[in-house]
Design a protein around this motif. Structure first.
Motif, PDB file in Angstrom:
ATOM      1  N   ILE A  40       0.875  -1.164   0.000  1.00 30.51           N
ATOM      2  CA  ILE A  40       0.000   0.000   0.000  1.00 30.51           C
ATOM      3  C   ILE A  40       0.912   1.214   0.000  1.00 30.51           C
ATOM      4  N   GLU A  41       0.782   2.039  -1.044  1.00 34.23           N
ATOM      5  CA  GLU A  41       1.636   3.200  -1.210  1.00 34.23           C
ATOM      6  C   GLU A  41       0.834   4.479  -1.042  1.00 34.23           C
ATOM      7  N   ARG A  42       1.507   5.502  -0.549  1.00 35.92           N
ATOM      8  CA  ARG A  42       0.918   6.835  -0.522  1.00 35.92           C
ATOM      9  C   ARG A  42       1.605   7.642  -1.620  1.00 35.92           C
ATOM     10  N   ASN A  46      -3.654  12.965  -1.058  1.00 38.38           N
ATOM     11  CA  ASN A  46      -4.955  12.296  -1.123  1.00 38.38           C
ATOM     12  C   ASN A  46      -4.973  11.108  -2.071  1.00 38.38           C
ATOM     13  N   ASP A  47      -3.817  10.659  -2.528  1.00 42.71           N
ATOM     14  CA  ASP A  47      -3.748   9.578  -3.505  1.00 42.71           C
ATOM     15  C   ASP A  47      -2.996   8.389  -2.928  1.00 42.71           C
ATOM     16  N   TYR A  48      -3.568   7.190  -3.142  1.00 45.55           N
ATOM     17  CA  TYR A  48      -3.003   5.952  -2.628  1.00 45.55           C
ATOM     18  C   TYR A  48      -3.031   4.906  -3.727  1.00 45.55           C
ATOM     19  N   ARG A  49      -2.221   3.862  -3.553  1.00 45.90           N
ATOM     20  CA  ARG A  49      -2.212   2.751  -4.512  1.00 45.90           C
ATOM     21  C   ARG A  49      -1.982   1.450  -3.770  1.00 45.90           C
ATOM     22  N   ILE A  50      -2.803   0.475  -4.106  1.00 46.39           N
ATOM     23  CA  ILE A  50      -2.592  -0.897  -3.631  1.00 46.39           C
ATOM     24  C   ILE A  50      -2.017  -1.662  -4.806  1.00 46.39           C
ATOM     25  N   VAL A 105     -13.033   7.719   0.526  1.00 47.70           N
ATOM     26  CA  VAL A 105     -11.989   7.168  -0.341  1.00 47.70           C
ATOM     27  C   VAL A 105     -12.677   6.436  -1.485  1.00 47.70           C
ATOM     28  N   ASP A 120      -5.756   2.177  -7.890  1.00 50.01           N
ATOM     29  CA  ASP A 120      -5.535   3.559  -7.474  1.00 50.01           C
ATOM     30  C   ASP A 120      -6.737   4.070  -6.702  1.00 50.01           C
ATOM     31  N   GLU A 122      -8.365   7.438  -4.260  1.00 54.90           N
ATOM     32  CA  GLU A 122      -8.284   8.875  -4.007  1.00 54.90           C
ATOM     33  C   GLU A 122      -9.246   9.241  -2.888  1.00 54.90           C
ATOM     34  N   ARG A 123      -8.759  10.061  -1.965  1.00 52.61           N
ATOM     35  CA  ARG A 123      -9.613  10.560  -0.888  1.00 52.61           C
ATOM     36  C   ARG A 123     -10.191  11.887  -1.342  1.00 52.61           C
TER      37      ARG A 123
END
Length: 156
Positions: A40-42, A46-50, A105, A120, A122-123
């Motif tokens: 799990i990356e930040r 407000n953007d994240y990726r698994i 999210v 991808d 996004e919050r």
């Protein structure tokens, strides 16, 4: 044997039912299988990726579903009936991974690249829930207050 009793926390709280279910699911997930591995990356504020390692799975073998703040990624590989392996070291077993998403999210998209499934996120916090500055009015209606000089305040 490792169970935690959170009931003292909930005796003096009202409306935190979701928190209780999150804590219960977190303790249950401690013994969950570790296949397939994931990161799990930040990527930004407000953007994240698994990113999940799904080597051997085609996009048609994978399923991504979001239901009530739970992201479920599952995979079921279809094997050719006439394949005979002398050694099978690449895991191709079915899996299902669940991720609890925070409020607001959203899943932006997913792509399968070089055996990695990237999802991808996004919050998106609504404007009414974002912090805002509140102006302080004085008695005469001005929005800014005057600072008191140190020497005048001491003389009075």
């Amino acid at each position: 044997m490792r169970t935690f009793d959170f009931s003292p926390l909930f005796r003096s709280s009202v409306g935190f039912d979701q928190l209780q279910s999150l804590l219960d699911s977190a303790t249950r997930e401690a013994n969950a299988p570790s296949y397939p591995p994931y990161n799990i990356e930040r990527l930004g504020e407000n953007d994240y990726r698994i990113s999940m390692a799904v080597a051997g799975f085609a996009d048609s073998d994978l399923s991504i579903e979001v239901n009530q703040n739970v992201l479920t990624i599952s995979g079921k590989r279809t094997e050719a009936a006439n394949t005979t392996y002398l050694h099978q070291g690449i895991a191709g077993r079915s899996f299902e991974r669940r991720f609890q998403l925070a409020n607001h999210v959203e899943v932006k998209g997913a792509e399968l690249v070089n055996g990695l499934l990237h999802v991808d996120l996004e919050r998106k916090v609504p404007e009414q829930l974002k912090p805002r500055q509140i102006a302080i009015n004085t008695a005469n209606g001005a929005t800014k207050s005057k600072a008191i000089e140190g020497t005048l305040a001491a003389a009075e």
